[in-house]
Structure formats: structure tokens, C-alpha cells
Design an enzyme around this catalytic site. Structure first.
Site, PDB file in Angstrom:
ATOM      1  CG  ASP A 578      -1.918  -1.095   1.297  1.00  0.00           C
ATOM      2  OD1 ASP A 578      -1.983  -1.875   0.343  1.00  0.00           O
ATOM      3  OD2 ASP A 578      -2.623  -1.215   2.308  1.00  0.00           O
ATOM      4  CD  GLU A 655      -9.323  -3.564   0.244  1.00  0.00           C
ATOM      5  OE1 GLU A 655     -10.254  -4.388   0.266  1.00  0.00           O
ATOM      6  OE2 GLU A 655      -8.746  -3.168   1.265  1.00  0.00           O
ATOM      7  CD  GLU A 659      -7.385   4.636  -0.107  1.00  0.00           C
ATOM      8  OE1 GLU A 659      -7.218   5.334   0.908  1.00  0.00           O
ATOM      9  OE2 GLU A 659      -7.413   3.390  -0.093  1.00  0.00           O
TER      10      GLU A 659
END
Length: 828
Positions: A578, A655, A659
């Protein structure tokens, strides 16, 4: 968001138990059990078949009778956890009401124009960002919890989030997807007990679909060893090593043991048309756990010797053997229904490919046999609102022959004329991205001609551009709300134990301050808020946050120290999960600060600290000594992968499309405020590519042809892996979580990636007729802000209501920004 490994995944998660029926051929029962283990969790995928398919002693007549029949199977997945609860992607605690009122201060005169230029010219969008040693910005350390298993280091940064990571993680036995093929080091498993490298291709009819309509998930079977390239000399002491780990490729090597010379080298490249094994004096052993039915050949094709192979599942494969000069013609013979043996001491290349198109397909493969891709590089440029990027595949073998590679749907849609002319109309199904199309060409060029050049800090739509003027009623309400929100305790919402949550808090205040300055016409109050924001941001620049950053020199990247205590902290960020999500919020915040106060860039370490984050997740050059090229964004797939150094039975995953695009938007803005035209142009092109790939694979309108029709009704994929798609999240299966994680944050890129027609279908399916008002907490605000794309009046009235509840705001959003957002999109 990638897997927070300490989280409990509820029913409906990608790791829940499922039972289903599906059509599959020749799955060996003892080969279809796969497991991935790492630290405190283990994920299992087990396929148990009630039929004796693939068991030893079953003759080929059984396969003829079973082809086309549905076989009862159970897919079992389980998760061992630390027992901790999942964390939502925002702070759900109510924000304390400020007791005082923030007083305006004299505003700073910005030297930047309010909106970006209408045209950008960048002949090379892959120019270096900076060259500083990150160890001079944050503390350095030489250790990392994940070992570099079998990696041949060459004093270059090592890729952490690329498709081949399973080759060096965990037991090294999980699958790698090149699309349309999947590869796996067999490690002595299966009926053939092979130690070679297998290649498989899964067709749509072999998929497993979850319950309900639309189906909750679909998954492709793993553990099929259709054709295996091995050598007689390989056995239980075989080692797998990797070298030349690039953005699009890796070389995998099999040797008889540690320290032994490589017997077979596999150049592995995304989209490759063949699995190629380069043999260095070994006895080729071509194996199959699906069982060979027939082999026909050799047939001379140029300098190659071709064999036609039919497996017991009825599928046709081609094998080409190309001897090194002076070696002579190789001879292959089938010694059993699981093995074909070649000549001893063979030197040369052996290539295998699945042929879906009969004689025509065989003719296409014949044109390329003897050439193979070894790596790829990308270049790109932007002129005006048109950008292009080229994938140039490096070649091994016969350089005079064209490469046969497979392109994904979003590539084909944007091919330039020359590349489109090399499309040969042969297709193979991919695991999760529709049909791949064969291309006979060494380079591909893709063109995007609607770059969001004019997108700036203000609310924006493709049709209206940036909206920078709001009516007086909106301005008055924004000033009332903003006066309160900018008086909140910034540090309490930003200096948290997570880079992700901290970044969201900083971005919340940055957007509100921008809105107050440019849209609510209150530069004095914005200046007072900016003063607080700079102080909150400086905590991170000085590395005084709760979990400081370190530059670790093993994999070479900037990571939180939190994960050295517990791998699951901060969503696995220390393990490179991430980073584009986490750091993108900081880059956006820095861009807003620099826009409102350009002098800030030259103060202290502000600029070099932000550039360090940019280089960590979005480094645009391959020659940087401190960071790999494009850690997160995959220029082949057209989006980022969130999973870092975690072994995964289903490959990389992501997912949150929203973002992902927000991180690219942050790069664009940071490039603008720093005068880095290359970065701004690159961000614009990435946004255009993401819009295309998201609308093809993640955000599914009813006419989507790349995801199965049984699944399209979910509207968003949820978590898209390389091998499966599950309509859920890593933190729960509430519908607002699943749909909403693809919405946050609501920002200018939202209207680019989320077409009004898509938003309408999604809203009608899940949130219309009052359903949205049953949603609790900050998710309700997210859903209403998303509604502004198609119904800005209703959305604005929600945020403007006198009895608005601050609990409807998530920790990454302000009511100030939402009022401006909805009004600008037409709500007032």
C-alpha cells in the site's frame, strides 16, 4: 488496500469457505492442494475432486468420457490470525467540537496561477525526480524481516510488488501469472514428481463461481501443471534462483543444488507468448500432470524443430526446440504419459505455447518460434492533451524474428496504428482481465488522447473542467463550517500510529484549506489553517511521528518501523503493502502547502522529504541507486498492485481504485508546484491509463465484457487478484465498504475514473430508494459525496442540512470540501 494480516475476515471474504461445482479437466487430486504460509497467517486453497481424474493408473479412455462433465468440488480456504479485529479504512471516533474559533491571519501571496496550463510538452516523462541519498533524510538500517530468498543481487534496488514475487517468497512454490499463462515451480509435486517449471492456461469454463446472483466471487483453479519444462538431472536438491528483477520481467534459474551451475534459465516477461527454457547442457524432460495423449513431430520450421502435443484434457500445445549452433537436431520421445525425454547434454532453447486456433494459430507461432522476450522497458511522452507510452520488449534467440506477445484489452483499445496492425486476432483467456490478444511485434505503443491536463486542485469534471467560482450562499456556509473545522486539533488527527491514517488526516485538512482559500474566498482563515497544517506536516518531515520512517537497504525503500514489531501493523506497510495509498496522501498535502506557500519548498528538508516518498512508490527511472523503478504502478496492467512482500496463492491484488488514482493525482500536483514538467505529464498519463483500465476491469457497467456476466452485477470487483476476484474487502463485507473503498477520497480524479453511467448503475443497485440513509458513520458521507457525480443537488442538500451530523464524515474528509465539491458539480 492489501491484506492487513492481523485482521479477521468475516463471511464473504476472499478467505471464507466456499463449495461449488465447476467444469475442469485432468486435475490430479494430490496436486490441487496449495498453501501459502508467512509469519502469523496461512491461506489455503484446496480443491477436492470426487472423481478419480488424474489418479495414477487411470487410462486415457476415462478422460474421453469425462471431458465436458461438471465435477463436484469443494474450495476450502482458511485463515489463521492473531485474533485482532479488522480496522476500517478511517477513524470512526467523533471529532471533538472545537471550543474556540480560529482567527484569520494575513494571507500568503502565491506565485502560482490558480489552475494548471492547458498544454504540457514533455518529450520524456521518465526523468529523474531527485538523487539524494534517503539515508541522509531518515535513519538507515540494513535489516528487513523478509529474506531475499534465492535472489541473485546485483547492487540494484529489488522490486517488491511485481508479478513474480512468489518466486522468492515463502516456500517459492506459489504460482506466478504472466497473462495469459501461469507458471509454477513444481518442487517434486504432482504425478510426474517434477522439479521443473510448469505452464498452465485456464479457460473461462474452468472457473469457480461463488454463491448468489451476482456471484460473490470467482476463482481460477491453481496447481495445474499442463506442460513442464524440466531436466533429467533435477531432483530433490533442486534450487530456484532469480536474477535481473525488472519492472516487467525476471529470469528464473533451476540448478541441481545450492552453488551449482544453472541448468535451465527461464526468461519470464509479462504477456509472453511462449514459456521458454534455455538449457545449458542438460537432458530435457518435458512433463505433464494432465498427461500426454499424443505427440507428433519433429517438423522443421526454420531453425526450430516443432512438436504438436495433445493433452488428455483435449487441449493442444506446441513445443519448439532450437539447438545452439553445432549441437544438432534434438530428438524427443514420449517415455510415459507424463514424460517426454530429449537428448543428453542439450544446449539451446525449448519453447511451449498453447494453441487455441488450430492451423492458423500454429502458423502464427511458427513465425515467432526461436525468438523470445527477455525483458521490457517503457518510454513515454506528452504533447498537449495527448500522451503515449511504448513497451519495448528485449529479445533473445533469433533477433530476426518478431516476438509473439499477448496484449490485454486496455492495450488493444489504445494501440497506435502500427501496433494495431500487428494484432493477429488470436486470443487466450486471462485469469481476471478478459481476453488477451496475440501481437506479432517487438514494441507496442499505446496512445491516450484525453489527458486531464486541466485538472487542478479545484473540483473538476471532464465536461466542465475546473470549477473555481461558487455562489454566495455556498461561500457563506463554507465559511461557517470551515471556521469550525480548521479550529480542530490537527495533531490529534494526523500524528497517529499509522502512515495511512495520518496521511488521510493531513489530506483532509489540506483540501479544506485549499477550499477556504480559493473557493470560499477567505484567504486569511486559510492562512491560519495552513500554519497549523505546516506544523502538523513538519512532525513527519522531522521524523517525530509515533512510528518513524527508516530507509532499509535490503530491499531499498522507506518503511515504517512499526512492522518490525508486528508485520500486520499499518496494513503491512513495512512489507511494502500500500505505499502508493499511504504516501499519496502526504504528496497531495505537500502539493497544497506548496501551492499556497511556494517558499515552503525551499525551507528545511520539505522538498527532499516529499521527493523521497515519490521515489519510493513511483520512481520514474531504472538507474536510481536507492529505489526500484515504479514500485507500485504496473505499466503493463495499467494500475498499481497493493500487495508487497507477502506470499500469495492468488498473486498480487488491489482493492481501491480511487486511492490508486489519487496517488497519481498527487504526483501530477506535486510535479506542478515543483516545476517538474515530466512528473506532471507522467501523472496526467497515468490517470488516463487508470481510467481506461479501471473501467475495463474494476468498475463494471452492465456492458462490461472483460469480467464474467455472472459477476458484473456487483458493479465493483471488490478485491481484484491476478487469479481471482472477490466482491468483499479486507476489513469486512458490508456493501458500503465494498463499494465505498473504490470511492474514497472524493476528489477531482473521481469524475475521471467513475463515469456517470457507472455511478448511476451502482447507485440504483445498492443505495437508491433510501437505502443510503441506513448506512452508518462516515460511509454515509462518502456515498453522498459520490452521488454528486450524478445528482449534485441531493448530495449538496445532504451536506448543507442544518442538522448535519459530523459522525457522517470519515477521518479523511471535511464537510468544507464536500460542500465545495457538491456545489461545484452543480449542486447549488
Amino acid at each position: 488496500m492489501a491484506f492487513p494480516r492481523n485482521a479477521y475476515l468475516a463471511r464473504g471474504s476472499p478467505l471464507a469457505d466456499h463449495s461449488c461445482d465447476f467444469n475442469v479437466h485432468a486435475f490430479p487430486t494430490d496436486q490441487c492442494y496449495q498453501a501459502s504460509a508467512s509469519s502469523n497467517f496461512i491461506v489455503y486453497h484446496r480443491y477436492h475432486f470426487e472423481s478419480p481424474i488424474g489418479q495414477a493408473g487411470v487410462d486415457s479412455s476415462n478422460y474421453n468420457n469425462l471431458n465436458g462433465h461438471s465435477i463436484s468440488a469443494t474450495v476450502v480456504s482458511s485463515l489463521q490470525t492473531t485474533g485482532e479485529s479488522a480496522v476500517p479504512p478511517f477513524n470512526t471516533n467523533p471529532i471533538p467540537t472545537p471550543s474556540d474559533t480560529l482567527q484569520p491571519i494575513p494571507p500568503i501571496n502565491t506565485s502560482l496561477p490558480a489552475e494548471p496550463p492547458t498544454a504540457i510538452i514533455a518529450g520524456n516523462i521518465f526523468s529523474p525526480v531527485a538523487a539524494e541519498n534517503p539515508a541522509e533524510i531518515v535513519p538507515s538500517r540494513g535489516d528487513h524481516p523478509i529474506p531475499q530468498k534465492g535472489i541473485v543481487l546485483n547492487n540494484k534496488p529489488v522490486q517488491t510488488n511485481k508479478f513474480y514475487a512468489n518466486f522468492f517468497l515463502g516456500g517459492q512454490g506459489q504460482t506466478v501469472w504472466t497473462h495469459p499463462y501461469s507458471l509454477r515451480w513444481c518442487k517434486g509435486e504432482g504425478h510426474s514428481r517434477s522439479w521443473g517449471m510448469s505452464v498452465a492456461h485456464i479457460e473461462a469454463g474452468q472457473r469457480v463461481f461463488g454463491p448468489d446472483s451476482p456471484a460473490q466471487y470467482y476463482i481460477n483453479p491453481i496447481g495445474i501443471h499442463s506442460v513442464i519444462l524440466s531436466a533429467q538431472e533435477l531432483g530433490a536438491s533442486t534450487t530456484l534462483t532469480t536474477s535481473e528483477l525488472g519492472a516487467f520481467s525476471v529470469k528464473a534459474h533451476l540448478a541441481t543444488g545450492p552453488g551449482a551451475a544453472n541448468l535451465i534459465t527461464f526468461p519470464i516477461v509479462q504477456g509472453m507468448g511462449f514459456l521458454t527454457g534455455v538449457y545449458a547442457g542438460a537432458t530435457p524432460l518435458i512433463q505433464s500432470d494432465v498427461f500426454f495423449r499424443t505427440i507428433e513431430g519433429p517438423i522443421t520450421v526454420g531453425g526450430a524443430f516443432k512438436y504438436r502435443i495433445t493433452l488428455e484434457d483435449g487441449r493442444n500445445w506446441l513445443l519448439y526446440a532450437i539447438s545452439d549452433p553445432g549441437v544438432g537436431a534434438p530428438s524427443f520421445s514420449m517415455v510415459s504419459n507424463t514424460a517426454i525425454r530429449g537428448p543428453a547434454g542439450f544446449r539451446g532453447a525449448i519453447q511451449v505455447a498453447k494453441n487455441p486456433s488450430g492451423d492458423a494459430g500454429e502458423g502464427l507461432y511458427d513465425q515467432s518460434a526461436g525468438a523470445y522476450a527477455t525483458a521490457a522497458t517503457t518510454t513515454g511522452s506528452v504533447t498537449g492533451n495527448t500522451g503515449s507510452y511504448t513497451l519495448a520488449f528485449h529479445k533473445g534467440g533469433n533477433a530476426a524474428l518478431p516476438l509473439l506477445m499477448y496484449a490485454l484489452p486496455h492495450h488493444v483499445q489504445s494501440f497506435d496504428g502500427a501496433t494495431a496492425g500487428a494484432n493477429v486476432n488470436m486470443v487466450l483467456q486471462t485469469a481476471t482481465k478478459g481476453m488477451a490478444t496475440a501481437v506479432l511485434r517487438d514494441t507496442w505503443t499505446m496512445v491516450e488522447d484525453n489527458l486531464p491536463i486541466g485538472m487542478g486542485f479545484a473540483p473538476w469534471t471532464p465536461d466542465r473542467g475546473s470549477v473555481t467560482s461558487l455562489n454566495a450562499n455556498v461561500v457563506n456556509l463554507m465559511n461557517q463550517v470551515g471556521s469550525s473545522e480548521l479550529n480542530e486539533d490537527f495533531n490529534a488527527q494526523t500524528n497517529l500510529d499509522s502512515m495511512y491514517f495520518s496521511g488521510k488526516g493531513l489530506a483532509k485538512f489540506a483540501a479544506a484549506i485549499y477550499a477556504m482559500n480559493d473557493l470560499a474566498e477567505n484567504p486569511g482563515l486559510a492562512a491560519a489553517g495552513l500554519q497549523k497544517l505546516k506544523a502538523a506536516f513538519d512532525v513527519f518531515v522531522q521524523n517525530r511521528q509515533r512510528n518513524p520512517l527508516n530507509y532499509e537497504t535490503a530491499w531499498r525503500g522507506v518503511v515504517s518501523v512499526a512492522g518490525y514489531r508486528d508485520a500486520g501493523l499499518d496494513f503491512g506497510g513495512t512489507y511494502y503493502n500500500d505505499h502508493h495509498f499511504h504516501y499519496g496522501y502526504f504528496v497531495y498535502t505537500a502539493a497544497v502547502i506548496a501551492y499556497l506557500d511556494p517558499a515552503w519548498l525551499a525551507q528545511g528538508r520539505n522538498k527532499v522529504w516529499v521527493n523521497m516518498l515519490v521515489r519510493d512508490f513511483a520512481n520514474p527511472v531504472d538507474g536510481d541507486d536507492f529505489f526500484p523503478f515504479s514500485r507500485a504502478f504496473d505499466w503493463f496492467h495499467g494500475h498499481s498492485w497493493a500487495k508487497g512482500l507477502f506470499e500469495s496463492a492468488d498473486g498480487k491484488d488491489q482493492e481501491s481504485t480511487s486511492e490508486d488514482s489519487f496517488a497519481s493525482y498527487a504526483l501530477k500536483l506535486w510535479g506542478r508546484v515543483t516545476g517538474d514538467v515530466s512528473m506532471e505529464a507522467r501523472g496526467n498519463l497515468m490517470l488516463a491509463i487508470q481510467a481506461r483500465s479501471f473501467q475495463n476491469y474494476f468498475l463494471m457497467e452492465s456492458n462490461n465484457v472483460n469480467q464474467p456476466p455472472q459477476f458484473v452485477g456487483n458493479k465493483v470487483t471488490g478485491i481484484l487478484f491476478e487469479n481471482k476476484v472477490d466482491h468483499t474487502t479486507y476489513f469486512g463485507d458490508n456493501i458500503e465498504y465494498i463499494q465505498g473503498i473504490h470511492m474514497i477520497p472524493l476528489a477531482p480524479p473521481s469524475t475521471l475514473i467513475r463515469k456517470p453511467s457507472f455511478v448511476r448503475e451502482e447507485w440504483d443497485a445498492f443505495f437508491s430508494n433510501g437505502q443510503v440513509d441506513d448506512i452508518q458513520g462516515g460511509w454515509r458521507g462518502i456515498l453522498y459525496a459520490n452521488l454528486a457525480i450524478i445528482d449534485p443537488s441531493t448530495a449538496y442538500n445532504f451536506f448543507a442540512r442544518a442538522d448535519f451530523n459530523p459522525a457522517w464524515l470519515d477521518g479523511g474528509a471535511s464537510r468544507t470540501w464536500y460542500l465545495a465539491w457538491c456545489a461545484a458539480l452543480g449542486g447549488a
